[in-house]
Design a protein around this motif. Structure first.
Motif, PDB file in Angstrom:
ATOM      1  N   ALA A 118     -24.819  18.965 -14.234  1.00  0.00           N
ATOM      2  CA  ALA A 118     -24.209  19.738 -13.157  1.00  0.00           C
ATOM      3  C   ALA A 118     -23.759  18.795 -12.056  1.00  0.00           C
ATOM      4  CB  ALA A 118     -25.204  20.753 -12.598  1.00  0.00           C
ATOM      5  N   MET A 119     -22.597  19.090 -11.476  1.00  0.00           N
ATOM      6  CA  MET A 119     -22.065  18.256 -10.404  1.00  0.00           C
ATOM      7  C   MET A 119     -21.445  19.137  -9.324  1.00  0.00           C
ATOM      8  SD  MET A 119     -18.896  16.668 -12.604  1.00  0.00           S
ATOM      9  CE  MET A 119     -18.161  17.663 -13.893  1.00  0.00           C
ATOM     10  N   ARG A 120     -21.181  18.511  -8.204  1.00  0.00           N
ATOM     11  CA  ARG A 120     -20.571  19.227  -7.095  1.00  0.00           C
ATOM     12  C   ARG A 120     -19.149  19.641  -7.463  1.00  0.00           C
ATOM     13  NH1 ARG A 120     -17.641  17.298  -2.568  1.00  0.00           N
ATOM     14  NH2 ARG A 120     -18.063  15.135  -3.168  1.00  0.00           N
ATOM     15  N   VAL A 121     -18.777  20.871  -7.082  1.00  0.00           N
ATOM     16  CA  VAL A 121     -17.406  21.337  -7.274  1.00  0.00           C
ATOM     17  C   VAL A 121     -16.553  20.796  -6.138  1.00  0.00           C
ATOM     18  CG1 VAL A 121     -15.882  23.338  -7.390  1.00  0.00           C
ATOM     19  CG2 VAL A 121     -18.129  23.415  -8.481  1.00  0.00           C
ATOM     20  N   VAL A 122     -15.443  20.176  -6.489  1.00  0.00           N
ATOM     21  CA  VAL A 122     -14.521  19.644  -5.483  1.00  0.00           C
ATOM     22  C   VAL A 122     -13.297  20.552  -5.453  1.00  0.00           C
ATOM     23  CG1 VAL A 122     -13.170  17.671  -4.730  1.00  0.00           C
ATOM     24  CG2 VAL A 122     -15.333  17.311  -5.929  1.00  0.00           C
ATOM     25  N   HIS A 123     -13.191  21.379  -4.386  1.00  0.00           N
ATOM     26  CA  HIS A 123     -12.031  22.243  -4.240  1.00  0.00           C
ATOM     27  C   HIS A 123     -10.871  21.441  -3.674  1.00  0.00           C
ATOM     28  CE1 HIS A 123     -14.375  25.715  -5.247  1.00  0.00           C
ATOM     29  NE2 HIS A 123     -15.254  25.449  -4.288  1.00  0.00           N
ATOM     30  N   GLY A 124      -9.712  21.710  -4.128  1.00  0.00           N
ATOM     31  CA  GLY A 124      -8.538  20.994  -3.651  1.00  0.00           C
ATOM     32  C   GLY A 124      -7.574  20.766  -4.793  1.00  0.00           C
ATOM     33  N   GLN A 125      -6.837  19.657  -4.705  1.00  0.00           N
ATOM     34  CA  GLN A 125      -5.805  19.360  -5.695  1.00  0.00           C
ATOM     35  C   GLN A 125      -5.991  17.945  -6.216  1.00  0.00           C
ATOM     36  OE1 GLN A 125      -2.564  20.206  -2.800  1.00  0.00           O
ATOM     37  NE2 GLN A 125      -1.746  21.591  -4.386  1.00  0.00           N
ATOM     38  N   SER A 126      -5.425  17.706  -7.399  1.00  0.00           N
ATOM     39  CA  SER A 126      -5.405  16.341  -7.899  1.00  0.00           C
ATOM     40  C   SER A 126      -4.414  15.527  -7.079  1.00  0.00           C
ATOM     41  CB  SER A 126      -4.998  16.318  -9.378  1.00  0.00           C
ATOM     42  OG  SER A 126      -3.635  16.668  -9.517  1.00  0.00           O
ATOM     43  N   LEU A 127      -4.582  14.209  -7.129  1.00  0.00           N
ATOM     44  CA  LEU A 127      -3.664  13.341  -6.394  1.00  0.00           C
ATOM     45  C   LEU A 127      -2.230  13.535  -6.899  1.00  0.00           C
ATOM     46  CD1 LEU A 127      -3.468  11.152  -4.214  1.00  0.00           C
ATOM     47  CD2 LEU A 127      -3.777   9.447  -6.018  1.00  0.00           C
ATOM     48  N   ALA A 128      -2.071  13.838  -8.202  1.00  0.00           N
ATOM     49  CA  ALA A 128      -0.739  14.089  -8.748  1.00  0.00           C
ATOM     50  C   ALA A 128      -0.094  15.291  -8.073  1.00  0.00           C
ATOM     51  CB  ALA A 128      -0.821  14.310 -10.256  1.00  0.00           C
TER      52      ALA A 128
END
Length: 964
Positions: A118-128
């Motif tokens: 399990a890992m932290r969810v990173v909300h946002g967008q990819s750099l692309a």
């Protein structure tokens, strides 16, 4: 509490999301924030966030901590390779504690037996996605800052010895609040692993060497960072087109260096690239760009546009600005040089520390690779120490035997015959003849030639696994259903031992078989290894699911509980009997030597080839370790890795006619020990406190709970244990026929023949003197110095003793020359005396000294205190010969070479050093011990330094390329 072991049973997952869901974001549990009694699943699974080649990521809600997480699992249940890779990825990521690297929160095993983390969810967008949305904007600063944050995260990984190898615009995410997080560390590797090569990475963002499968390092990540910067500045991955002129000249220079085709022409690591990106954003000079006057003005314009407009009122103002800018540039250049020097020093410190860790852990290839890097960074003494530590290690000769020619080898026979797989069929290649052993449509998983003739094959069909035995003519003499899961294969004498989680089959050469259940009914077999039961009967050792070891022979079973194994090797996957011991390998990449029948772990450590798949013992007790990442040869008695081959060099190996043959990667390769019995260390189960060389240099002895005597030239060695005792001092007789052993306990003196290990009986075995130091005063006379005031002498042939004298203070240390003659006694109050075997002659006191050393020729005396100060004197007239200041941890022992030109020191932190007495320079340093380095001694020819440590390791450092 992790998902693996909740209080009321294993963690469970629900297959469908329970409760409302919006945009894939988990919502709070229906408990409304109150304490949750976990009588149900901890994690509630939602939709997929992403799918890769082997794994998938799903959003989940953690009921215990009331938070949203992302769970990564393998795509296909039962894929052992994918699960091992997932576990490795989780461990690598968890070991990188940086805000720019995704945080691992938990790990465990799901109800189907598959691994997850399990890992932290990173909300946002990819750099692309961010770059695509911002492509029309002219100001690159925000996106350059995002790449800088990514470079800083990768710089942290490089400082920890990890290379990402798969940086791309899709695994760098920009959060809703501007945070930048680097994801997907599945292809990450240590610097040493990356140096083995292999094709990996994302096209368009991988360095050229990664695309070609060549060795790579931190500079490969630098290329990928350059590709990310190219994306945000130009709008796409690097290509042959020129970089637009609208990109600032400094960034064009930076890109040119980061994207250089040759790794040596790039920034050395991500930290150096990050410094230049930061300098650009701060408006200071870049290391990759040669400044011109208008560059300085452009930077100033970016930093202070309004100030420059106001300052353009006249030529005088412009001239003033130019002068100021020139002065500022010079100051910045000085600061930059200082920063580069500090960064180089920090990198040097980091590389040396990692190299010393590799020495202690006996990771030879990694240590030597880091030693070369340390030498380039100016740490010549550390490089010399690391190289000396492994120069005396056993060496392997590697030679190519033949190509596999499209037939993937499964086993090799001494006459060159092979069993291999081609076009889905198993083939026997023997002296040019090609015979297909028809097992269609079954899938062959393992095959092995047998010493008794013929072969045995493990295959999997629609009804499960089965075992097929062939005779010398390769006619089937027996087919046996194994059922259950994968079958392990081993052999002992004329018997084949094949087993799985339920039972094993013992199959004789005529095809007769009997089934044996080594564990209690319903209790699974964790691992199984064949061993001789005497009289040619088949035997085995099994580790059962209840934590017990079962030793089987004939119809007899001996069971022993092994809690040490359960606690320290829970993920065991393979085992092999080595003499009276057992070697175990595990899915988490550990190997251990286990004493039978007690089941206690004698020594253990990480395998350099990842998750262990199979083990095979050689006749001399070495162990072939086949892992997910390659094949290695381990010497359990010395905890030494003799040779390591990456997966692109070998996927399996076996012992054939005096050497190891590795195969499976396109060629058959032989590993053969080089001539001579080179040996570079011994291992004691507890600790070592003393060391001594014979006068002719043939033998070196280490003292701990007993005595280890080694003949370095041949590799011969033996050990004699004195139960419950500690050997504090050792001395060889002048004719090297006896070794005197001083014990800090009852029975203070023992005499042992160094060539045989046979102890000479005598009344000294019951002596009550607790010996701190001893010396040979003559060929027949041993003098003992106890912890009190008594000095005792033994006449060996007459077997008589007498109290030689009582001293005012106890003797702290003793030094004697190799050539014969008087020695020197250092007392606890700092008094120093010359000792000729009967009488004392007072010398100038050495207040504060804790150890004394005498050159081999008896001419130079060194008086050493704990704090690192060394006073040098002439032994002949007690005259001063200078002082050395040797900063570092407390010094516990010292030794001078034959002429007194070099001084070796053993320190409390496990460090060994050699100082040049004439130039006062440190020539060699290495942290050779995990615990304190207790004793050190030069060989008579000064070409080898021996050390003894409380970590139980005795080391031999080879100081000469050739003996002097």
């Amino acid at each position: 509490m992790t998902a693996g072991e909740p209080a009321d049973g294993p963690a469970r997952f629900e297959s469908e999301w329970v409760g409302p869901r919006s945009d894939g974001v988990a919502v709070a549990d229906e408990a409304g924030g109150e304490d949750v009694a976990l009588d149900g699943p901890r994690y509630r699974l939602g939709g997929e966030l992403g799918v890769g080649a082997m794994g998938r990521v799903r959003v989940a809600y953690d009921r215990l901590l009331a938070r949203e997480v992302a769970l990564k699992q393998v795509r296909q249940d039962g894929d052992a390779a994918a699960e091992a890779a997932l576990l490795r990825e989780a461990r690598v990521t968890a070991g990188l504690d940086h805000p720019g690297i995704v945080a691992v929160l938990d790990a465990g095993i799901d109800p189907d037996g598959g691994r997850f983390y399990a890992m932290r969810v990173v909300h946002g967008q990819s750099l692309a996605e961010v770059a695509a949305a911002a492509s029309a904007r002219r100001n690159p600063t925000p996106l350059v800052r995002a790449v800088l944050q990514c470079a800083q995260a990768i710089a942290y990984a490089h400082a920890r010895g990890v290379v990402h190898r798969d940086l791309s615009s899709r695994n760098v995410r920009v959060g809703a609040h501007g945070e930048v997080v680097v994801m997907d560390w599945g292809l990450a590797a240590t610097v040493v692993e990356a140096a083995r090569g292999g094709v990996c990475g994302t096209p368009g963002y991988r360095a050229p060497e990664l695309a070609r499968g060549e060795p790579a390092g931190p500079t490969a990540d630098v290329w990928s960072l350059g590709a990310l910067l190219h994306l945000v500045l130009v709008g796409g991955a690097p290509d042959a087109a020129a970089i637009p002129r609208r990109v600032p000249r400094e960034l064009r220079s930076l890109l040119a260096r980061a994207l250089a085709p040759a790794p040596a022409e790039r920034y050395p690591d991500a930290a150096a690239l990050a410094r230049d990106l930061s300098a650009f954003l701060d408006g200071t000079p870049l290391a990759a760009h040669r400044d011109r006057l208008w560059d300085r003005g452009a930077r100033l314009a970016r930093r202070h546009p309004a100030g420059l407009v106001a300052g353009a009122a006249g030529l005088v103002a412009v001239t003033t600005v130019a002068v100021v800018l020139g002065s500022l540039a010079e100051r910045r250049a000085t600061e930059a040089r200082r920063s580069r020097a500090e960064a180089r020093a920090a990198l040097r410190t980091m590389v040396v520390a990692r190299a010393f860790d590799a020495v202690v852990a006996e990771r030879r290839d990694e240590a030597l690779a880091l030693a070369a890097q340390a030498r380039e960074l100016g740490a010549a003494a550390a490089a010399a120490g690391i190289e000396a530590t492994f120069r005396a290690a056993p060496r392997m000769i590697v030679r190519r035997l033949a190509d596999e020619d499209g037939c993937a080898t499964l086993d090799v026979r001494a006459d060159g015959a092979r069993l291999c797989l081609a076009a889905g069929a198993i083939v026997l290649l023997d002296r040019g003849a090609r015979t297909v052993l028809d097992l269609a449509p079954d899938e062959v998983t393992r095959a092995r030639f047998l010493d008794a003739g013929g072969a045995v094959v493990i295959a999997a069909g629609s009804r499960g696994h089965h075992v097929v035995r062939y005779d010398r003519a390769f006619t089937v003499v027996g087919r046996y259903e194994a059922g259950g899961g994968p079958v392990t294969l081993d052999a002992v004498g004329r018997w084949v031992i094949a087993g799985n989680a339920g039972a094993y089959l013992a199959i004789d050469r005529d095809g007769r078989a009997r089934e044996v259940q080594p564990c209690a009914p319903g209790d699974p077999v964790r691992l199984l290894a064949a061993r001789s039961a005497g009289d040619g009967a088949p035997g085995a050792v099994a580790w059962c699911g209840d934590g017990s070891l079962a030793l089987l022979g004939d119809d007899r079973v001996v069971r022993t509980l092994a809690p040490d194994l359960v606690r320290r090797m829970p993920a065991a996957t393979a085992g092999v009997a080595v003499g009276d011991d057992l070697v175990i390998g595990s899915a988490d990449g550990q190997v251990a030597l286990v004493a039978l029948p007690a089941g206690t772990i004698v020594r253990s450590g990480p395998a350099p080839v990842g998750a262990v798949v199979r083990l095979e013992a050689t006749p001399d007790g070495d162990v072939i370790v086949v892992g997910a990442d390659g094949v290695a040869l381990w010497r359990p008695g010395l905890a030494t890795w003799l040779h390591v081959a990456a997966r692109d060099q070998a996927t399996d190996a076996t012992f054939v006619d005096g050497h190891v043959v590795a195969f499976g990667a396109g060629a058959l390769v032989a590993w053969e020990p080089a001539a001579g019995g080179r040996i570079h260390r011994v291992i004691d189960d507890h600790g070592l406190a003393s060391v001594a060389w014979s006068g002719d240099g043939r033998w070196v002895a280490f003292g701990g709970t007993g005595v280890h005597v080694v003949e370095p030239a041949t590799g011969r060695r033996w050990q004699r244990v004195f139960a419950g005792q500690t050997v504090k001092s050792l001395a060889f007789a002048p004719d090297d026929q006896l070794l005197a052993v001083g014990i800090a306990g009852d029975g203070g003196l023992r005499l042992v023949e160094p060539a045989t290990g046979v102890e000479r009986p005598g009344p000294w075995q019951t002596a009550s003197l607790r010996v701190r130091r001893l010396i040979y005063a003559s060929i027949d006379r041993v003098v003992l110095f106890g912890y009190g005031h008594t000095v005792e002498a033994w006449a060996i042939e007459a077997q008589r003793t007498h109290d030689l004298m009582d001293t005012a203070e106890p003797v702290l240390d003793v030094a004697t020359p190799r050539v014969g003659g008087p020695g020197y006694l250092l007392f606890t109050d700092g008094a120093l005396a010359r000792f000729d075997g009967d009488a004392l002659q007072a010398r100038r006191p050495a207040v504060g000294a804790s150890a004394v050393a005498l050159s081999g020729d008896g001419q130079v005396l060194a008086l050493i205190d704990h704090d690192g100060a060394v006073e040098l004197r002439s032994a002949a007239d007690d005259g001063a010969r200078g002082r050395l200041v040797t900063p570092g941890a407390a010094i516990l022992d010292g030794a001078l070479d034959r002429r007194g030109d070099r001084l070796a020191l053993a320190r409390l932190d496990g460090t060994l050093e050699i100082w040049d007495v004439r130039t006062r320079a440190r020539r060699l340093v290495v942290r050779a011990h995990a615990g304190r380095a207790a004793a050190v001694a030069f060989a008579p020819d000064d070409c080898t330094l021996a050390s003894a440590g409380w970590d139980g390791v005795g080391r031999l450092l080879a100081l000469c390329a050739e003996p002097r």
